[in-house]
Motif scaffolding. Structure first.
Motif, short mmCIF file in Angstrom:
data_model
loop_
_atom_site.label_atom_id
_atom_site.label_comp_id
_atom_site.label_asym_id
_atom_site.label_seq_id
_atom_site.Cartn_x
_atom_site.Cartn_y
_atom_site.Cartn_z
N ALA A 115 0.85 -1.19 0.00
CA ALA A 115 0.00 0.00 0.00
C ALA A 115 0.88 1.25 0.00
O ALA A 115 2.01 1.21 0.51
N TRP A 154 -3.31 -1.69 -7.62
CA TRP A 154 -3.36 -0.30 -7.17
C TRP A 154 -3.20 0.64 -8.36
O TRP A 154 -2.43 0.38 -9.28
N ARG A 195 -10.18 3.99 -6.93
CA ARG A 195 -9.32 4.63 -5.94
C ARG A 195 -10.11 4.98 -4.67
O ARG A 195 -9.65 4.76 -3.56
N GLN A 224 -11.02 1.78 -2.75
CA GLN A 224 -9.88 1.15 -2.10
C GLN A 224 -9.41 1.94 -0.88
O GLN A 224 -9.06 1.37 0.15
#
Length: 476
Positions: A55, A230, A310, A313
């Motif tokens: 992350a 991501w 986005r 998440q």
């Protein structure tokens, strides 16, 4: 006040940091942890450099009130040295993030001591807590007793399950971490079956590749669903999907539903000219899309300007733990039915790892086998039986994550004592619920929490709330 903290991983670090910023007067903290790798827990101990934090820094701060705390510790030089060009963010080895946790813990201990508190670490495992008398008492496996006024369990996540009964079979790796140790026993040319297709499986494959493994690798699982990828942060700050908006809904209606949360996301997307229905259809189609095709498409879209994924998440970790507590049980069940998809979206892989997987897929070295029904040890290796036929493996690595709120094997005697003594109860959906105001749980073991439990934002938030609860008992 005497506070006992059982465990010394990320949850304990968040708790100590929150206590150091809030305490007044004098007191005592005892941390009980048998591992020599204090403050890192299982995920962030010494390991291969290929095992990365999954992350960006913005959601990895262990300090609830300061989202930039980790990025500030990392600094510009280290951030530049670990930059993922596709993500535009630094992605460091997990062992380096473990150093951040250790530094934060040591600073918190120093802060507590400066305020007149005594802090000590006891290198022993707690096997029981009793509530007899006025104070809880912790029993360690060496037979010592440790009284305390407040007890906080920070024991980490559960133990990987051996779903196919392969324990003890030559060539079976029951728990892959630390990969620096387990992969030493995997021959370079062997055929490897990795059970699972989530982030742990990605770690195994990427680390095998980093070590120059030449044999074929198969990701074998029931679903075959890879984590999402991501996307590069755009600096968008959610205006609708926020804790404040969820609080407003709760005050107005007395509850918050999934439809309410979807309405917030719909409004967020509408402001950017994006269609909620199209976004939802794309999400739900992930389970049926061919894995390599979806991986290729998502990797190419790392810089896509659309905000939908986005926002989802980010807020799954920042807003999700709070919203979960307000959802009615039928809505929680709806989310649990989509557990694999939800965790795939909320816990995506970083682009640098996605690129390694795609390269291995294109080279024919890596495959995905879905619909796996059985894995059995046979002479000379293992047979994997699935919907598309059988495959052979010399080595099987168990990369299936433990279920949410599972009791870690090392903590089973402790949990048994809490249940027997009436200090806690098991939640119907998993995890432990304190039945005594002197007992608290932070981290994955906390019953009634969301199934996305291992994210640092949720751990930090719960640790901060627990620090307030513990200190409030002193004020009372």
């Amino acid at each position: 006040m005497h506070i006992a903290i059982v465990g010394a991983g990320a949850a304990a670090v968040g708790l100590l940091d929150a206590l150091a910023g809030s305490v007044e007067g004098a007191g005592e903290v005892t941390v009980l942890e048998p591992s020599p790798h204090l403050w890192r827990g299982r995920p962030y101990g010494p390991d291969l450099d290929s095992v990365l934090v999954n992350a960006p820094p913005a959601i990895m701060s262990i300090r609830r009130a300061d989202s930039g705390h980790y990025a500030s510790w990392l600094g510009a030089e280290r951030a530049a040295a670990h930059l993922d060009d596709l993500l535009g963010q630094p992605l460091v080895p997990r062992a380096l993030y473990g150093a951040y946790l250790a530094d934060t813990a040591e600073a918190a201990v120093a802060g507590l001591c400066a305020r007149g508190w005594r802090v000590r670490v006891v290198p022993a495992r707690v096997v029981a807590v009793t509530g007899a008398g006025l104070r809880p008492e912790l029993l360690t496996e060496d037979g010592h007793h440790h009284p305390a006024d407040q007890v906080v369990l920070c024991v980490g996540g559960g133990t990987p399950q051996d779903h196919y009964g392969l324990g003890g079979a030559p060539g079976f790796v029951g728990d892959p971490y630390p990969l620096a140790h387990t992969l030493d026993h995997v021959p370079a040319g062997s055929e490897v079956a990795v059970i699972g297709s989530g982030l742990t499986a990605v770690d195994v494959v990427v680390s095998l590749a980093a070590r120059g493994h030449g044999g074929r690798i198969a990701l074998v699982s029931r679903s075959g669903l890879l984590p999402h990828v991501w996307q590069r942060p755009l600096g968008h700050r959610p205006r609708h999907v926020t804790v404040e908006r969820v609080e407003t809904l709760h005050r107005a209606h007395g509850c918050v539903t999934l439809d309410d949360l979807a309405g917030l996301l719909r409004a967020e997307l509408a402001e950017e000219g994006e269609d909620f229905a199209d976004f939802a259809a794309e999400l739900m189609g992930a389970a049926s899309e061919e894995p390599v095709r979806r991986l290729r498409r998502q990797l190419a879209a790392a810089g896509d300007p659309r905000i939908g994924r986005r926002v989802l998440q980010e807020t799954a970790h920042t807003v999700g733990p709070y919203a979960w507590r307000l959802l009615p049980e039928p809505d929680r069940d709806r989310l649990r039915r989509h557990f694999r998809l939800a965790t795939s979206v909320a816990s995506p892989m970083v682009p640098v790892n996605a690129a390694v997987l795609l390269r291995l897929f294109d080279a024919g070295q890596l495959t995905v086998a879905a619909g796996v029904r059985k894995i059995e040890a046979v002479d000379g290796g293992f047979r994997v039986r699935g919907d598309s036929g059988d495959l052979h493996a010399d080595v099987v690595v168990n990369a299936v994550n433990p279920p949410p709120q599972a009791v870690p094997r090392a903590a089973e005697p402790l949990v048994t004592s809490l249940l027997a003594g009436g200090l806690a109860a098991l939640h119907p959906a998993g995890g432990l619920v304190p039945a005594d105001p002197r007992l608290h749980v932070v981290g994955d073991l906390a019953g009634g929490g969301p199934f996305i439990t291992s994210g640092i934002p949720g751990v930090a938030a719960r640790a901060a709330r627990t620090a307030q609860e513990v200190l409030a008992t002193r004020a009372g």
